[in-house]
Design a protein around this motif. Structure first.
Motif, PDB file in Angstrom:
ATOM      1  N   ALA A 160       0.831  -1.199   0.000  1.00  0.00           N
ATOM      2  CA  ALA A 160       0.000   0.000   0.000  1.00  0.00           C
ATOM      3  C   ALA A 160       0.869   1.254   0.000  1.00  0.00           C
ATOM      4  CB  ALA A 160      -0.921  -0.018   1.215  1.00  0.00           C
ATOM      5  N   GLU A 161       0.221   2.406  -0.083  1.00  0.00           N
ATOM      6  CA  GLU A 161       0.952   3.671  -0.117  1.00  0.00           C
ATOM      7  C   GLU A 161       1.718   3.922   1.172  1.00  0.00           C
ATOM      8  OE1 GLU A 161      -1.639   6.843  -1.055  1.00  0.00           O
ATOM      9  OE2 GLU A 161      -2.119   6.113  -3.069  1.00  0.00           O
ATOM     10  N   SER A 162       1.116   3.563   2.315  1.00  0.00           N
ATOM     11  CA  SER A 162       1.727   3.909   3.599  1.00  0.00           C
ATOM     12  C   SER A 162       2.434   2.740   4.266  1.00  0.00           C
ATOM     13  CB  SER A 162       0.651   4.456   4.551  1.00  0.00           C
ATOM     14  OG  SER A 162       0.018   5.580   3.981  1.00  0.00           O
ATOM     15  N   GLY A 163       2.252   1.520   3.755  1.00  0.00           N
ATOM     16  CA  GLY A 163       2.888   0.384   4.392  1.00  0.00           C
ATOM     17  C   GLY A 163       2.590  -0.915   3.664  1.00  0.00           C
ATOM     18  N   VAL A 164       3.038  -2.017   4.253  1.00  0.00           N
ATOM     19  CA  VAL A 164       2.817  -3.354   3.705  1.00  0.00           C
ATOM     20  C   VAL A 164       1.585  -3.947   4.388  1.00  0.00           C
ATOM     21  CG1 VAL A 164       3.780  -5.662   3.403  1.00  0.00           C
ATOM     22  CG2 VAL A 164       5.283  -3.653   3.294  1.00  0.00           C
ATOM     23  N   THR A 165       0.632  -4.407   3.590  1.00  0.00           N
ATOM     24  CA  THR A 165      -0.608  -4.966   4.141  1.00  0.00           C
ATOM     25  C   THR A 165      -0.434  -6.462   4.368  1.00  0.00           C
ATOM     26  OG1 THR A 165      -1.953  -3.307   2.998  1.00  0.00           O
ATOM     27  CG2 THR A 165      -3.071  -5.296   3.778  1.00  0.00           C
ATOM     28  N   ILE A 166      -0.562  -6.881   5.640  1.00  0.00           N
ATOM     29  CA  ILE A 166      -0.507  -8.299   6.001  1.00  0.00           C
ATOM     30  C   ILE A 166      -1.944  -8.807   6.119  1.00  0.00           C
ATOM     31  CG2 ILE A 166       0.335 -10.013   7.630  1.00  0.00           C
ATOM     32  CD1 ILE A 166       2.560  -8.477   6.248  1.00  0.00           C
ATOM     33  N   SER A 167      -2.269  -9.832   5.355  1.00  0.00           N
ATOM     34  CA  SER A 167      -3.624 -10.397   5.372  1.00  0.00           C
ATOM     35  C   SER A 167      -3.614 -11.734   6.088  1.00  0.00           C
ATOM     36  CB  SER A 167      -4.128 -10.574   3.927  1.00  0.00           C
ATOM     37  OG  SER A 167      -5.367 -11.245   3.913  1.00  0.00           O
ATOM     38  N   TYR A 168      -4.675 -11.994   6.825  1.00  0.00           N
ATOM     39  CA  TYR A 168      -4.805 -13.296   7.492  1.00  0.00           C
ATOM     40  C   TYR A 168      -6.234 -13.817   7.328  1.00  0.00           C
ATOM     41  CZ  TYR A 168      -6.088  -9.901  11.167  1.00  0.00           C
ATOM     42  OH  TYR A 168      -6.624  -8.847  11.869  1.00  0.00           O
ATOM     43  N   ARG A 169      -6.320 -15.096   7.055  1.00  0.00           N
ATOM     44  CA  ARG A 169      -7.608 -15.765   6.836  1.00  0.00           C
ATOM     45  C   ARG A 169      -7.672 -17.015   7.715  1.00  0.00           C
ATOM     46  NH1 ARG A 169      -8.719 -15.494   0.302  1.00  0.00           N
ATOM     47  NH2 ARG A 169      -8.250 -13.264   0.025  1.00  0.00           N
ATOM     48  N   TYR A 170      -8.831 -17.239   8.316  1.00  0.00           N
ATOM     49  CA  TYR A 170      -8.977 -18.384   9.208  1.00  0.00           C
ATOM     50  C   TYR A 170     -10.441 -18.799   9.238  1.00  0.00           C
ATOM     51  CZ  TYR A 170     -10.236 -14.492  12.275  1.00  0.00           C
ATOM     52  OH  TYR A 170     -10.817 -13.364  12.798  1.00  0.00           O
ATOM     53  N   TRP A 171     -10.689 -20.010   9.758  1.00  0.00           N
ATOM     54  CA  TRP A 171     -12.024 -20.587   9.784  1.00  0.00           C
ATOM     55  C   TRP A 171     -12.511 -20.701  11.220  1.00  0.00           C
ATOM     56  CZ3 TRP A 171     -14.485 -21.883   5.188  1.00  0.00           C
ATOM     57  CH2 TRP A 171     -13.675 -21.828   4.053  1.00  0.00           C
ATOM     58  N   VAL A 172     -13.767 -20.319  11.424  1.00  0.00           N
ATOM     59  CA  VAL A 172     -14.361 -20.380  12.767  1.00  0.00           C
ATOM     60  C   VAL A 172     -15.776 -20.937  12.668  1.00  0.00           C
ATOM     61  CG1 VAL A 172     -13.020 -18.406  13.568  1.00  0.00           C
ATOM     62  CG2 VAL A 172     -15.301 -18.046  12.632  1.00  0.00           C
ATOM     63  N   PRO A 173     -16.344 -21.450  13.770  1.00  0.00           N
ATOM     64  CA  PRO A 173     -17.753 -21.877  13.745  1.00  0.00           C
ATOM     65  C   PRO A 173     -18.658 -20.728  13.313  1.00  0.00           C
ATOM     66  CG  PRO A 173     -16.679 -22.662  15.739  1.00  0.00           C
ATOM     67  CD  PRO A 173     -15.707 -21.743  15.065  1.00  0.00           C
ATOM     68  N   THR A 174     -19.627 -21.031  12.484  1.00  0.00           N
ATOM     69  CA  THR A 174     -20.463 -19.991  11.885  1.00  0.00           C
ATOM     70  C   THR A 174     -21.151 -19.117  12.924  1.00  0.00           C
ATOM     71  OG1 THR A 174     -20.837 -21.371   9.950  1.00  0.00           O
ATOM     72  CG2 THR A 174     -22.395 -19.587  10.316  1.00  0.00           C
ATOM     73  N   THR A 175     -21.605 -19.707  14.000  1.00  0.00           N
ATOM     74  CA  THR A 175     -22.333 -18.923  15.010  1.00  0.00           C
ATOM     75  C   THR A 175     -21.391 -18.152  15.943  1.00  0.00           C
ATOM     76  OG1 THR A 175     -22.424 -20.901  16.425  1.00  0.00           O
ATOM     77  CG2 THR A 175     -24.322 -20.465  14.998  1.00  0.00           C
ATOM     78  N   LYS A 176     -20.066 -18.265  15.723  1.00  0.00           N
ATOM     79  CA  LYS A 176     -19.098 -17.579  16.594  1.00  0.00           C
ATOM     80  C   LYS A 176     -18.244 -16.590  15.811  1.00  0.00           C
ATOM     81  CE  LYS A 176     -20.093 -20.236  20.203  1.00  0.00           C
ATOM     82  NZ  LYS A 176     -20.663 -19.720  21.462  1.00  0.00           N
ATOM     83  N   ILE A 177     -18.707 -16.171  14.639  1.00  0.00           N
ATOM     84  CA  ILE A 177     -17.882 -15.342  13.765  1.00  0.00           C
ATOM     85  C   ILE A 177     -17.522 -14.013  14.410  1.00  0.00           C
ATOM     86  CG2 ILE A 177     -17.864 -14.032  11.609  1.00  0.00           C
ATOM     87  CD1 ILE A 177     -19.359 -16.253  10.286  1.00  0.00           C
ATOM     88  N   ILE A 178     -18.516 -13.287  14.869  1.00  0.00           N
ATOM     89  CA  ILE A 178     -18.277 -11.916  15.338  1.00  0.00           C
ATOM     90  C   ILE A 178     -17.370 -11.891  16.558  1.00  0.00           C
ATOM     91  CG2 ILE A 178     -19.379  -9.872  16.321  1.00  0.00           C
ATOM     92  CD1 ILE A 178     -21.758 -10.363  14.527  1.00  0.00           C
ATOM     93  N   GLU A 179     -17.686 -12.708  17.559  1.00  0.00           N
ATOM     94  CA  GLU A 179     -16.881 -12.674  18.783  1.00  0.00           C
ATOM     95  C   GLU A 179     -15.448 -13.131  18.527  1.00  0.00           C
ATOM     96  OE1 GLU A 179     -17.912 -16.307  21.449  1.00  0.00           O
ATOM     97  OE2 GLU A 179     -19.760 -15.776  20.394  1.00  0.00           O
ATOM     98  N   THR A 180     -15.275 -14.115  17.627  1.00  0.00           N
ATOM     99  CA  THR A 180     -13.926 -14.586  17.316  1.00  0.00           C
ATOM    100  C   THR A 180     -13.148 -13.537  16.532  1.00  0.00           C
ATOM    101  OG1 THR A 180     -14.809 -16.839  17.196  1.00  0.00           O
ATOM    102  CG2 THR A 180     -12.606 -16.486  16.322  1.00  0.00           C
ATOM    103  N   LYS A 181     -13.812 -12.909  15.552  1.00  0.00           N
ATOM    104  CA  LYS A 181     -13.139 -11.883  14.751  1.00  0.00           C
ATOM    105  C   LYS A 181     -12.673 -10.723  15.619  1.00  0.00           C
ATOM    106  CE  LYS A 181     -13.845  -8.930  10.708  1.00  0.00           C
ATOM    107  NZ  LYS A 181     -14.780  -8.549   9.627  1.00  0.00           N
TER     108      LYS A 181
END
Length: 278
Positions: free
Chosen positions: A223-244
């Motif tokens: 990116a313009e201001s820095g290096v973007t580190i991306s991370y992807r992971y799998w969680v139980p569907t009903t626990k998405i928000i709290e885990t994220k």
């Protein structure tokens, strides 16, 4: 006036008495046939349900098939019993056929949902507990009924989808888990390898992040201001928000704790003094 009514009552009484005398044995026979039919229908229905349960057939399909068989046997024995007491069933069959046609036309949408439900139960493209996405709607399958399927999303909202909108559509099934994506920028002079290692540790330490499929961490873009580190992971569907929320907080703390700079948008302006003096 009264004598006329009495004569009519006597007439009907005589007719009923003659009918009972003439068809008394037939009535008893019809009643026995009906009782026997109910017993047979119940027994066969239970046998079919037990057989399908032993073969691990879906419970919804099991109940539907056993109930249909039970009703068919009861109708068959009712027709036999009516014929036993001299009542012609032909007009009833014609009336039932006409009524069925009218009901079928009136309930076309409902019947198509039931047909689609049977197709889902028979082919099993998904089961209760899977996470599916169809027609831009996603969630974890809570219930599969003959007419509809109920999903529950990460916000604990129940979504009811008519089964005819599922069969024949493009269906995404991620089974028990949903994919969550996140990213964070680090300065160009920071170590991307060290930042990736820190994020991987955060994901490994969180109990709700799935071990399979494996989490993925790496450089997304420059990116313009820095290096973007991306991370992807799998969680139980009903626990998405709290885990994220928990994972994002852990990533932020780990990056800050390692003294890795998190840049903010900035612009460098160069002033040409020669142009100002001219």
């Amino acid at each position: 006036m009264i004598s006329t009514e009495i004569q009519q009552v006597e007439k009907y009484y005589t007719m009923i008495t003659e009918y009972l005398v003439k068809y008394s044995m037939q009535l008893v026979g019809a009643l026995l046939i009906l009782i026997f039919g109910l017993w047979v229908a119940q027994k066969i229905s239970k046998m079919i349900a037990a057989l399908m349960a032993r073969n691990n057939i879906d419970i919804t399909l099991t109940n539907f098939v056993s109930n249909v068989v039970k009703v068919l046997f009861i109708v068959m024995f009712i027709i036999i019993a009516l014929g036993k007491i001299g009542i012609s069933v032909t007009p009833f069959v014609a009336a039932i056929g006409a009524a069925s046609l009218g009901a079928g036309l009136a309930l076309q949408g409902m019947l198509s949902n039931y047909g689609a439900g049977l197709a889902i139960i028979a082919t099993r493209p998904f089961i209760v507990g899977d996470t599916i996405e169809v027609k831009n709607v996603s969630g974890q399958v809570k219930t599969i009924e003959l007419g509809y399927t109920i999903l529950i999303n990460e916000e604990k909202v129940e979504i009811t989808i008519p089964n005819k909108h599922i069969v024949g559509e493009i269906l995404h099934n991620s089974f028990n888990y949903s994919l969550v994506k996140g990213e964070i920028d680090i300065a160009y002079n920071a170590s991307a390898e060290h930042a990736i290692e820190l994020i991987e540790n955060v994901l490994k330490d969180h109990e709700l992040v799935a071990n399979e499929p494996l989490s993925q961490v790496g450089i997304e873009r420059f990116a313009e201001s820095g290096v973007t580190i991306s991370y992807r992971y799998w969680v139980p569907t009903t626990k998405i928000i709290e885990t994220k929320l928990a994972v994002n907080g852990g990533v932020y703390s780990a990056i800050q704790g390692a003294d890795i700079e998190i840049p903010f948008p900035q612009r460098i302006v160069t002033i040409n003094k020669n142009e100002l003096n001219s």
